[in-house]
Write an enzyme that holds these catalytic residues in place. Structure first.
Site, PDB file in Angstrom:
ATOM      1  N   CYS A  16      62.572   6.583 -16.905  1.00  0.00           N
ATOM      2  CA  CYS A  16      61.128   6.665 -17.086  1.00  0.00           C
ATOM      3  C   CYS A  16      60.720   5.800 -18.268  1.00  0.00           C
ATOM      4  O   CYS A  16      61.555   5.195 -18.936  1.00  0.00           O
ATOM      5  CB  CYS A  16      60.670   8.101 -17.291  1.00  0.00           C
ATOM      6  SG  CYS A  16      61.249   8.815 -18.849  1.00  0.00           S
ATOM      7  N   ASP A 495      39.343 -31.448 -15.766  1.00  0.00           N
ATOM      8  CA  ASP A 495      39.559 -32.873 -15.971  1.00  0.00           C
ATOM      9  C   ASP A 495      39.201 -33.587 -14.666  1.00  0.00           C
ATOM     10  O   ASP A 495      39.370 -33.021 -13.590  1.00  0.00           O
ATOM     11  CB  ASP A 495      41.024 -33.117 -16.339  1.00  0.00           C
ATOM     12  CG  ASP A 495      41.335 -34.592 -16.513  1.00  0.00           C
ATOM     13  OD1 ASP A 495      40.652 -35.247 -17.320  1.00  0.00           O
ATOM     14  OD2 ASP A 495      42.247 -35.087 -15.812  1.00  0.00           O
ATOM     15  N   ASP A 689      46.060 -32.410 -15.467  1.00  0.00           N
ATOM     16  CA  ASP A 689      47.334 -32.815 -14.872  1.00  0.00           C
ATOM     17  C   ASP A 689      48.091 -33.864 -15.672  1.00  0.00           C
ATOM     18  O   ASP A 689      49.222 -34.191 -15.349  1.00  0.00           O
ATOM     19  CB  ASP A 689      47.103 -33.356 -13.456  1.00  0.00           C
ATOM     20  CG  ASP A 689      46.410 -34.714 -13.475  1.00  0.00           C
ATOM     21  OD1 ASP A 689      45.562 -34.935 -14.374  1.00  0.00           O
ATOM     22  OD2 ASP A 689      46.701 -35.539 -12.601  1.00  0.00           O
ATOM     23  N   ASP A 693      46.200 -34.278 -21.301  1.00  0.00           N
ATOM     24  CA  ASP A 693      45.522 -32.977 -21.148  1.00  0.00           C
ATOM     25  C   ASP A 693      46.285 -31.855 -21.846  1.00  0.00           C
ATOM     26  O   ASP A 693      45.748 -30.757 -22.021  1.00  0.00           O
ATOM     27  CB  ASP A 693      45.384 -32.616 -19.655  1.00  0.00           C
ATOM     28  CG  ASP A 693      44.498 -33.597 -18.907  1.00  0.00           C
ATOM     29  OD1 ASP A 693      43.491 -34.027 -19.478  1.00  0.00           O
ATOM     30  OD2 ASP A 693      44.824 -33.929 -17.754  1.00  0.00           O
TER      31      ASP A 693
END
Length: 794
Positions: A16, A495, A689, A693
């Site tokens: 638990c 972008d 990408d 960036d």
């Protein structure tokens, strides 16, 4: 921590949330250690400083707490041993490796048996270590996968449950007599008959609860096992006491609760069986990803084609892949031509043409040509292995929303034991003065109905199913915290190039002569920018000669400069021309027309004289407009960020329905623009990408990388969208919202269940066996509710 190391350790024996919290708390008390323990995945992820603590210190600490560190056993055939010194040497080196618990090397059978922790060391590492000693090794038999281990565990639980049901059923009949006055054979009411049935359930079937309780109490902790052991033992031993009172006094009518202890254990085992069965279905995403892997590869060795297990493929091996077969590992085509279905990795439904020199991804499907390839990445370094690792990490991580449940679970069991004791005192003093039996029954009900399992399972099961559901759709969350934070977004910055657009621009207009085109293309050949690639492709089609460029210089956000045949060539923006005193005012109207229509127009100058314009357009992705519409419907404020001039940016934005444009942004300024939006009080996602960036992706509240982009961008992001499909972005937000909603439902019912159940039990309104059933149901309901995420519409 300086130079910290990261390990994942499988932990066995947790029942638990109190168990996982106990281990986590103790590990975090060790100097130089930061640990998270996940009850659902049964794993501990640990960051530690190797200067202050060792792996052995961490694993031994877990074992001292009464839990097990999961190990696997593997056997190798070892080649090249000639004497006992060989086997002794291999055995000695293997036993020194981090993660190896015990290694035995047998010279006679030419084999090695190794018990190791798969979270600390992997099979290829073991083989590699043997090979470094000058020997070779090959796996003897296929290692059991996790699914088969789960099936064995379930089968064992099922067997125990069936035996427990068989022994408890007659006792359940006696309970019905108490409730409704049924007539049954006298033997069923005989205390020693009931004792004979209840004892194996209590001490054989239920022995696991005593073991778990002892280990926890010995180490100063308490978990569900403590509650079960206390509650059932109280019922059993009180019944045994009553049974002894009948000896020599046949007229005495004993008050027996053998059925309570036996039925409680049976119900708890049934709940655990259902819970484990349901939990095994939460890892279906990993199973699907593992099933994508190729099992064998056709390797060229000694001039011959040989089929070998995928694990035996090494970097630089040459492989043959025929039509219809899976690409075994990541690599490069060295001979042949084909098209490959990469949809499972990139999301691109159209097969991609591959020629000599092209990169291929392991587990993708070769469609129509035989190729020869060289392996560049194998094992855990392949693209698919990286995806599986991301999903496993996400499923094993904790979301911030779980902290409250963790804190409560840590104190829960001692508080419940205290409540049960107070309940007993209140009943025996005030409610039924001097009557032991009803006081005991009420306190047993309190012990049994209270269980921290539901609290402990509420968050991790939802995270596991939610991240798995996302992975099946091509969305990879790097951790539970990112899955949670995504639902809070109210602004998104996209972008332009490669994200909104396809990132493969083409030349649409060219106004100069072939000589200028030759100089232009020769200069641009030194650039990796997509616009440069478009110009080079255009020049190649026109068959103009390429010349050697010297002193090439990229001017970020403005253009390029190069020297070719002693001529200085400039290509770029108005600002670049102005800085070099080149007049372009006479073509301003022409530039504006190109830009209004969504083209990126670049000015060309040679030796300080204007020569012409080259206009390049990057087409918008087909689904971009629909994706942005869905983002707005989710309440997101959408921005477009680009280095393009204002007119070109506005033209692209208009096509896809974006109202807010941030144009003419230099790469190093992107992160600052994201910060400016955050300062407005917005939770911002950045989608990109490219390498440029990466800083903005890291600064944003949630960084989302397009999977077709660079590895740097993907590494910096919190979420990766496989392929370039923008529609996956609103889907990621929907999955996040659904997962958080599911977690809140789980926590509500888990808290509500205990808040309501404990007082009801304390008031004596619940029979212990009903309390046990309710406790079992609480954990099962949480896991079942989490599994609904698999069917959520996105």
């Amino acid at each position: 921590m300086s130079e910290s190391q990261h390990i994942t350790v499988g932990v066995t024996g947790m029942t638990c949330a109190a168990c996982s919290n106990r281990i986590e708390k103790v590990l975090n008390k060790i100097e130089g250690v930061e640990a998270q323990v996940n009850l659902t995945t049964e794993k501990a992820t640990v960051d530690f400083d190797p200067k202050t603590v060792t792996v052995e210190d961490i694993t031994s600490k877990i074992e001292k707490l009464g839990y097990g560190v999961q190990t696997e056993k593997i056997e190798f055939d070892v080649y090249g041993m000639t004497c006992a010194a060989c086997s002794t040497r291999i055995e000695k080196v293997l036993n020194k490796q981090n993660g190896v618990k015990q290694a035995t090397v047998n010279l006679a059978t030419e084999s090695a048996s190794i018990e190791y922790n798969p979270g600390l060391i992997e099979e290829p590492d073991l083989i590699g270590r043997i090979q470094k000693l000058g020997y070779d090794a090959k796996r003897k038999a296929e290692k059991e996968d996790k699914q088969s281990q789960k099936e064995k565990q379930l089968q064992k639980m099922k067997t125990k449950l069936i035996i427990s049901v068989f022994l408890s059923a007659p006792l359940l009949v006696t309970m019905l007599v108490h409730l409704g006055g049924m007539n049954i054979p006298d033997i069923f009411m005989n205390p020693w008959f009931q004792f004979a049935l209840a004892t194996p359930v209590q001490f054989i079937i239920g022995w696991q609860f005593y073991v778990g309780a002892y280990k926890n109490l010995r180490n100063g902790g308490a978990n569900m096992d403590v509650l079960v052991a206390l509650g059932t033992s109280a019922a059993y031993f009180y019944s045994l006491y009553e049974a002894f009172k009948t000896i020599g006094n046949p007229a005495y009518m004993p008050h027996l609760y053998f059925e309570t202890s036996a039925v409680l254990i049976t119900l708890i085992l049934f709940g655990k069986y259902l819970e484990t069965s349901a939990k095994s279905r939460t890892t279906v995403a990993i199973s699907k990803l593992l099933n994508l892997q190729a099992k064998q590869a056709r390797v060229i060795r000694n001039g011959e084609e040989t089929m070998v297990p995928i694990e035996d493929v090494a970097v630089s091996d040459r492989l043959i892949v025929k039509p219809g077969e899976k690409i075994p590992v990541d690599g490069i085509v060295i001979k042949g031509r084909t098209s490959i279905d990469e949809s499972m990795i990139t999301g691109e439904s159209i097969p991609i043409e591959k020629d000599t020199g092209a990169m291929v991804i392991g587990s993708t499907i070769n469609k129509n040509g035989t190729i020869e390839m060289e392996a560049t990445k194998v094992g855990k370094d392949t693209a698919l292995a990286s995806i599986i690792k991301v999903v496993e990490d996400a499923q094993g991580s904790k979301a911030p929303i779980q902290r409250l449940a963790d804190v409560i679970s840590g104190y829960f069991v001692p508080i419940v034991v205290g409540i049960a004791f107070v309940t007993f005192l209140i009943w025996i003093i005030f409610v039924t003065p001097g009557e032991f039996e009803p006081s005991l029954v009420a306190s047993i009900a309190v012990l049994v109905i209270a269980c921290p399992c539901a609290l402990g399972l509420a968050t991790p099961t939802s995270i596991m199913v939610g991240s798995g559901r996302a992975a099946e759709s091509g969305i990879l969350f790097k951790g539970g915290e990112h899955l949670e934070r995504t639902h809070q977004l109210n602004a998104i910055v996209l972008d332009k190039t490669g994200t909104i657009t396809k990132g493969k621009p083409e030349v649409t207009h060219y106004t100069a002569d072939d000589e200028t085109l030759s100089l232009l293309a020769s200069a641009e050949k030194g650039s990796e920018h997509p616009l440069a690639e478009a110009i080079v492709s255009f020049a190649t089609e026109k068959n103009v000669p390429f010349l050697e460029a010297t002193n090439f210089r990229a001017i970020p956000g403005h253009g390029i400069e190069a020297v070719i045949d002693d001529k200085t060539v400039l290509v770029g923006t108005r600002k670049l021309m102005t800085e070099h005193n080149i007049s372009v005012a006479h073509v301003e109207q022409e530039l504006v027309e190109y830009e209004v229509n969504g083209n990126t127009a670049m000015l060309i100058a040679v030796d300080g004289e204007y020569r012409g314009i080259v206009a390049v357009a990057d087409t918008v992705k087909e689904t971009a407009k629909q994706a942005i519409k869905e983002m707005k419907e989710l309440g997101l404020e959408v921005f477009m960020l680009t280095g393009d001039n204002e007119r070109t940016a506005q033209a692209i934005a208009k096509q896809v329905g974006i109202d807010q444009v941030i144009a003419q942004v230099l790469p190093e300024e992107k992160a600052n623009k994201v910060k400016e939006i955050q300062l407005q009080g917005k939770k911002v996602a950045m989608v990109g990408d490219g390498v440029n960036d990466a800083p903005a992706l890291a600064v944003a509240d949630i960084g989302i990388a397009i999977g077709t982009g660079t590895e740097v961008a993907i590494e910096a992001a919190d979420v990766t969208i496989l392929g370039g499909e923008l529609l996956l972005i609103p889907q990621a937000i929907k999955i996040s919202k659904a997962t958080i909603r599911n977690i809140r439902q789980n926590l509500f019912w888990a808290f509500g269940y205990n808040t309501a159940g404990i007082p009801i039990a304390a008031l004596g309104l619940l029979a212990p066996w009903i309390a046990g059933a309710a406790m079992a149901f609480s954990s099962v309901s949480v896991v079942t509710n989490s599994l609904r995420l698999k069917r959520v519409k996105i």
